[in-house]
Design an enzyme around this catalytic site. Structure first.
Site, PDB file in Angstrom:
ATOM      1  CE  LYS A 107      -3.261   2.642   2.718  1.00  0.00           C
ATOM      2  NZ  LYS A 107      -3.706   2.899   4.092  1.00  0.00           N
ATOM      3  N   GLY A 160      -7.734   9.257  10.263  1.00  0.00           N
ATOM      4  CA  GLY A 160      -7.998   9.287  11.692  1.00  0.00           C
ATOM      5  C   GLY A 160      -9.093  10.231  12.136  1.00  0.00           C
ATOM      6  CB  ALA A 206      -8.141   7.656   5.197  1.00  0.00           C
ATOM      7  CG  ASN A 215      -6.191   1.641  12.045  1.00  0.00           C
ATOM      8  OD1 ASN A 215      -6.420   0.995  13.060  1.00  0.00           O
ATOM      9  ND2 ASN A 215      -5.032   2.215  11.831  1.00  0.00           N
TER      10      ASN A 215
END
Length: 257
Positions: free
Chosen positions: A95, A156, A182, A204
């Site tokens: 990635k 994030g 993301a 994530n």
């Protein structure tokens, strides 16, 4: 009915790619199992023995590892990290992340194109993380990318599908798997992205920052499955104005005294 997708020469059934960057090593195995993910991303700094406890010891052997080039600020650094990943992990998946903007953590699309072209020629299965732009996506495709990984929102942030309209353009125009990466913060947002027609979701932070990590991983799994079922079923029409009765409005009381 089988509903898989291909990256390189491998076929995958799960459309949930799990990031591992924010978990403790002890929790990553549980998250993988609840998510039923088949691909897990790893940062090389956590996968190189001797730097710190090796995350690879906690990831099941049947999982496809997707090392990333986190920390790369230009194409040259990304290529170096990718080659190190191939040597350490013994795989061709990579990635590409090239980020030199430390405030917003937005990918450098043009350095990403350069790295993709070099690594694709070396036989890597290149999965480039990018800001959604049709011209850049075309250039990545032509450079040999195996998929396109547009951001939904800054890394994030958990802010959801901020770039939704641009991602839809990529779905419509690029004949490669589109994997949203993301910014997805809720299972409902993952479901919406899959309903649009994206191939898979990478998440994530939304899972790693939940109070109950395994349960949130499972929630994302079910949301992605629901989105895929809805996409395959073809969503019903949307009326811009007015309404449409779901039951007959006349005739029921005819003849009733």
């Amino acid at each position: 009915m089988k509903d898989s997708f291909k990256l390189g020469n491998k076929e995958f059934n799960s459309r949930f790619i799990l990031g591992s960057g924010k978990y403790s090593n002890e929790l990553i195995n549980s998250a993988i199992n609840y998510a039923e993910a088949e691909i897990v991303t790893v940062a090389m700094r956590r996968a190189v023995s001797g730097v710190q406890e090796n995350i690879l010891d906690y990831i099941p052997k049947n999982i496809t590892l997707l090392p990333n080039t986190s920390g790369a600020r230009n194409a040259e650094e990304a290529v170096k990290i990718a080659r190190l990943a191939r040597e350490c992990i013994q795989g061709d998946f990579i990635k590409i992340e090239v980020i030199k903007d430390s405030k917003y953590l937005l990918p450098d699309n043009y350095e990403t194109i350069k790295a993709t072209e070099i690594l694709a020629k070396e036989g890597f299965i290149v999965m480039p993380y990018m800001y959604p732009d049709l011209n850049v996506a075309r250039a990545l495709r032509d450079a040999g990318a195996s998929c396109i990984m547009p951001l939904a929102a800054p890394i994030g942030s958990n802010r959801g599908l901020i770039t939704k309209e641009f991602i839809q353009i990529l779905i419509d125009e690029i004949d490669l798997p589109i994997i949203v990466d993301a910014g997805i913060g809720k299972p409902s947002q993952a479901c919406e992205a899959i309903e649009m027609g994206v191939t898979a979701i990478m998440a994530n932070t939304a899972i790693a920052t939940a109070n109950d990590i395994p349960r949130m991983a499972r929630a994302f799994k079910y949301a992605i499955q629901a989105g895929r079922e809805a996409y395959l079923a073809k969503l019903g029409r949307v009326l811009e104005k007015g309404a449409s009765a779901s039951s007959p409005l006349t005739g029921f009381l005819n003849g009733v005294e």
